[in-house]
Design a protein around this motif. Structure first.
Motif, PDB file in Angstrom:
ATOM      1  N   PRO A 143       0.813  -1.208   0.000  1.00 20.81           N
ATOM      2  CA  PRO A 143       0.000   0.000   0.000  1.00 20.81           C
ATOM      3  C   PRO A 143       0.848   1.260   0.000  1.00 20.81           C
ATOM      4  CG  PRO A 143       0.051  -0.992   2.184  1.00 20.81           C
ATOM      5  CD  PRO A 143       0.729  -1.961   1.256  1.00 20.81           C
ATOM      6  N   ALA A 144       0.303   2.309  -0.601  1.00 25.10           N
ATOM      7  CA  ALA A 144       0.977   3.592  -0.549  1.00 25.10           C
ATOM      8  C   ALA A 144       0.909   4.146   0.864  1.00 25.10           C
ATOM      9  CB  ALA A 144       0.319   4.559  -1.530  1.00 25.10           C
ATOM     10  N   SER A 145       1.832   5.038   1.160  1.00 27.10           N
ATOM     11  CA  SER A 145       1.871   5.625   2.488  1.00 27.10           C
ATOM     12  C   SER A 145       0.622   6.455   2.733  1.00 27.10           C
ATOM     13  CB  SER A 145       3.117   6.492   2.627  1.00 27.10           C
ATOM     14  OG  SER A 145       3.165   7.097   3.886  1.00 27.10           O
ATOM     15  N   ALA A 146       0.049   6.314   3.912  1.00 27.82           N
ATOM     16  CA  ALA A 146      -1.092   7.131   4.318  1.00 27.82           C
ATOM     17  C   ALA A 146      -0.581   8.197   5.268  1.00 27.82           C
ATOM     18  CB  ALA A 146      -2.147   6.263   4.999  1.00 27.82           C
ATOM     19  N   ASP A 147      -0.568   9.445   4.819  1.00 36.23           N
ATOM     20  CA  ASP A 147      -0.027  10.515   5.638  1.00 36.23           C
ATOM     21  C   ASP A 147      -1.125  11.182   6.458  1.00 36.23           C
ATOM     22  OD1 ASP A 147       2.618  10.200   4.771  1.00 36.23           O
ATOM     23  OD2 ASP A 147       2.241  11.404   2.987  1.00 36.23           O
ATOM     24  N   LEU A 148      -0.827  11.446   7.717  1.00 35.78           N
ATOM     25  CA  LEU A 148      -1.702  12.232   8.569  1.00 35.78           C
ATOM     26  C   LEU A 148      -1.554  13.687   8.141  1.00 35.78           C
ATOM     27  CD1 LEU A 148      -3.574  12.337  11.083  1.00 35.78           C
ATOM     28  CD2 LEU A 148      -1.489  12.582  12.472  1.00 35.78           C
ATOM     29  N   VAL A 149      -2.642  14.286   7.661  1.00 29.93           N
ATOM     30  CA  VAL A 149      -2.603  15.630   7.094  1.00 29.93           C
ATOM     31  C   VAL A 149      -3.003  16.682   8.114  1.00 29.93           C
ATOM     32  CG1 VAL A 149      -3.571  17.134   5.306  1.00 29.93           C
ATOM     33  CG2 VAL A 149      -3.037  14.745   4.782  1.00 29.93           C
ATOM     34  N   ALA A 150      -4.007  16.372   8.922  1.00 28.75           N
ATOM     35  CA  ALA A 150      -4.490  17.342   9.907  1.00 28.75           C
ATOM     36  C   ALA A 150      -4.969  16.614  11.146  1.00 28.75           C
ATOM     37  CB  ALA A 150      -5.619  18.191   9.324  1.00 28.75           C
ATOM     38  N   TYR A 151      -4.679  17.207  12.295  1.00 27.74           N
ATOM     39  CA  TYR A 151      -5.103  16.654  13.582  1.00 27.74           C
ATOM     40  C   TYR A 151      -5.439  17.811  14.516  1.00 27.74           C
ATOM     41  CZ  TYR A 151      -4.383  15.010  18.388  1.00 27.74           C
ATOM     42  OH  TYR A 151      -4.529  14.772  19.731  1.00 27.74           O
ATOM     43  N   TYR A 152      -6.688  17.828  14.982  1.00 31.20           N
ATOM     44  CA  TYR A 152      -7.173  18.900  15.842  1.00 31.20           C
ATOM     45  C   TYR A 152      -7.515  18.323  17.214  1.00 31.20           C
ATOM     46  CZ  TYR A 152      -7.638  20.914  11.191  1.00 31.20           C
ATOM     47  OH  TYR A 152      -7.390  21.339   9.902  1.00 31.20           O
ATOM     48  N   ASP A 153      -6.757  18.751  18.235  1.00 27.94           N
ATOM     49  CA  ASP A 153      -7.033  18.267  19.592  1.00 27.94           C
ATOM     50  C   ASP A 153      -7.913  19.236  20.365  1.00 27.94           C
ATOM     51  OD1 ASP A 153      -5.318  20.360  20.185  1.00 27.94           O
ATOM     52  OD2 ASP A 153      -3.701  19.081  20.956  1.00 27.94           O
ATOM     53  N   PHE A 194       4.437  -2.311   4.420  1.00 29.49           N
ATOM     54  CA  PHE A 194       5.560  -1.935   3.576  1.00 29.49           C
ATOM     55  C   PHE A 194       5.689  -0.427   3.438  1.00 29.49           C
ATOM     56  CE2 PHE A 194       8.300  -1.821  -0.133  1.00 29.49           C
ATOM     57  CZ  PHE A 194       9.155  -2.890   0.110  1.00 29.49           C
ATOM     58  N   ALA A 195       4.583   0.307   3.615  1.00 33.34           N
ATOM     59  CA  ALA A 195       4.656   1.766   3.554  1.00 33.34           C
ATOM     60  C   ALA A 195       5.562   2.309   4.652  1.00 33.34           C
ATOM     61  CB  ALA A 195       3.257   2.361   3.679  1.00 33.34           C
ATOM     62  N   ASP A 196       5.548   1.672   5.818  1.00 28.96           N
ATOM     63  CA  ASP A 196       6.436   2.108   6.898  1.00 28.96           C
ATOM     64  C   ASP A 196       7.889   1.813   6.561  1.00 28.96           C
ATOM     65  OD1 ASP A 196       4.501   3.011   9.031  1.00 28.96           O
ATOM     66  OD2 ASP A 196       3.766   0.992   8.674  1.00 28.96           O
ATOM     67  N   PHE A 197       8.126   0.653   5.910  1.00 25.59           N
ATOM     68  CA  PHE A 197       9.485   0.349   5.488  1.00 25.59           C
ATOM     69  C   PHE A 197       9.973   1.387   4.483  1.00 25.59           C
ATOM     70  CE2 PHE A 197      12.246  -1.618   2.270  1.00 25.59           C
ATOM     71  CZ  PHE A 197      13.387  -1.739   3.049  1.00 25.59           C
ATOM     72  N   ARG A 198       9.123   1.732   3.498  1.00 25.45           N
ATOM     73  CA  ARG A 198       9.496   2.762   2.532  1.00 25.45           C
ATOM     74  C   ARG A 198       9.843   4.071   3.254  1.00 25.45           C
ATOM     75  NH1 ARG A 198       4.772   2.151  -0.283  1.00 25.45           N
ATOM     76  NH2 ARG A 198       4.755   0.772  -2.062  1.00 25.45           N
ATOM     77  N   GLN A 199       8.987   4.427   4.223  1.00 31.17           N
ATOM     78  CA  GLN A 199       9.203   5.665   4.966  1.00 31.17           C
ATOM     79  C   GLN A 199      10.570   5.656   5.645  1.00 31.17           C
ATOM     80  OE1 GLN A 199       7.210   8.274   5.095  1.00 31.17           O
ATOM     81  NE2 GLN A 199       8.055   9.465   6.801  1.00 31.17           N
ATOM     82  N   TRP A 200      10.910   4.520   6.253  1.00 28.56           N
ATOM     83  CA  TRP A 200      12.198   4.396   6.942  1.00 28.56           C
ATOM     84  C   TRP A 200      13.351   4.395   5.941  1.00 28.56           C
ATOM     85  CZ3 TRP A 200      16.100   0.758   6.744  1.00 28.56           C
ATOM     86  CH2 TRP A 200      17.058   0.830   7.770  1.00 28.56           C
ATOM     87  N   ARG A 201      13.226   3.578   4.905  1.00 34.48           N
ATOM     88  CA  ARG A 201      14.305   3.432   3.921  1.00 34.48           C
ATOM     89  C   ARG A 201      14.619   4.740   3.214  1.00 34.48           C
ATOM     90  NH1 ARG A 201      12.321   0.674  -1.289  1.00 34.48           N
ATOM     91  NH2 ARG A 201      11.403   2.761  -1.357  1.00 34.48           N
ATOM     92  N   ASP A 202      13.585   5.517   2.880  1.00 35.18           N
ATOM     93  CA  ASP A 202      13.787   6.724   2.079  1.00 35.18           C
ATOM     94  C   ASP A 202      14.200   7.941   2.906  1.00 35.18           C
ATOM     95  OD1 ASP A 202      13.032   5.217  -0.082  1.00 35.18           O
ATOM     96  OD2 ASP A 202      10.989   6.015  -0.179  1.00 35.18           O
TER      97      ASP A 202
END
Length: 334
Positions: free
Chosen positions: A20-30, A288-296
């Motif tokens: 899967p492609a990486s799913a990025d957290l774009v916005a978070y409102y607490d 695998f998206a987390d691996f990509r994130q780490w590797r890149d």
């Protein structure tokens, strides 16, 4: 090239293709204030009206925003999807929110909206009453042009509940799934991707032409990802809130270490608490998206210490590292 290496290369190509492609957290409102988390790309909230108070005690995590049900009162995030808005979620995205009513709707027309599109209802989630039983509220997903799904969900005032919506576009068709308290409810809605467009999303009220449907109660921990998260992620998000834990901001890649590599390997394909055990992109699953994130993004010294040549890893080293992180050391070609 040997048969075994050819097989390994083919296997790697397949893994990269299906991962899967990486799913990025774009916005978070607490809702401690109106700001988005500092490290994220999405906008801060715009405030309209005075019928809400930020930083009120008693949130699912920390403080929350308290709405009074006032007309014309709303918080807006200028996150658009489907080509609308200046900050784009795209055609695939997820929204997660916690809500807690002070009172329950007293009639079908007395609706309380957790969120809705600012100019339309291509995204919409609200509570209303279709029952004569006192204290009974129904939750409803309503999407412009696709219709609505009503859930007979008894909500008790003063009780926190969680909702998540995922929008997934495949071949020009968008599937909208609704999860309440971590569980998918009813059948998904399906419709043309091109018909689903929103310039912004209102929080605590309906679209701008119907701001008489203000929420009456608290909202907390609202977040948006730019991918349709799987069910395992929704469960992780729900459990994180239940545990009183905030949604973590993604780590600075300069802090990535070799242990992250091992965590990804050990927890591959597992649902985890957000941002832990190798979940570098904060989507609640390790893949695998987390691996990509780490590797890149990991520092060169960290990559080298984990067995990856820097800057251009050889085929053998790269394959060995990938197969190790995927737990595929024992794969054999036949």
């Amino acid at each position: 090239m040997s048969k075994s290496l050819t097989c390994l290369l083919a296997g790697l190509a397949f893994l990269i293709a299906v991962s899967p492609a990486s799913a990025d957290l774009v916005a978070y409102y607490d809702f401690e204030d109106s700001q988005n988390a500092p490290s994220l790309s999405g906008p801060d909230l715009t405030e309209t009206g005075s019928g809400h108070t930020l930083g009120v005690a008693g949130g699912i995590v920390g403080n929350a925003v308290e709405f009074t049900g006032a007309d014309g009162n709303v918080l807006t995030t200028n996150l658009g999807f489907g080509g609308g808005g200046t900050n784009q979620l795209g055609d695939n995205f997820t929204v997660s929110a916690w809500y807690n009513l002070d009172t329950v709707p007293s009639s079908p027309t007395g609706r309380f909206f957790v969120y809705e599109g600012s100019t339309d209802y291509d995204i919409s989630y609200g509570l209303r009453s279709y029952s004569d039983v006192d204290g009974f509220a129904d939750t409803q997903t309503f999407t412009n042009g696709l219709g609505s799904i009503l859930y007979a969900d008894a909500h008790t005032a003063g009780q926190w509940q969680h909702v998540a919506h995922t929008y997934e576009s495949v071949g020009g068709v968008t599937t909208i799934r609704t999860y309440i308290d971590g569980t998918e409810v009813d059948s998904p809605l399906e419709g043309s991707t091109t018909s689903l467009v929103s310039e912004a999303i209102n929080i605590g009220n309906a679209r701008n032409t119907a701001l008489t449907r203000g929420f009456d109660g608290k909202l907390d921990e609202i977040a948006f990802w730019d991918a349709a998260l799987p069910a395992e992620s929704i469960i992780s998000i729900y459990n994180t809130g239940l545990s009183g834990l905030a949604i973590p901001e993604p780590r600075d890649p300069s802090t990535y270490i070799v242990q992250d590599f091992y965590d990804i390997s050990d927890n591959l394909s597992q649902g985890v608490t957000l941002g832990t055990n190798g979940d570098l992109n904060v989507d609640g699953v390790v893949n695998f998206a987390d691996f990509r994130q780490w590797r890149d993004n990991a520092p060169a010294s960290v990559l080298a210490a984990a067995g990856f040549a820097v800057p251009e890893p050889s085929t053998v080293v790269l394959l060995g590292g990938v197969l190790a992180v995927l737990g595929l050391r024992n794969i054999r070609c036949r």
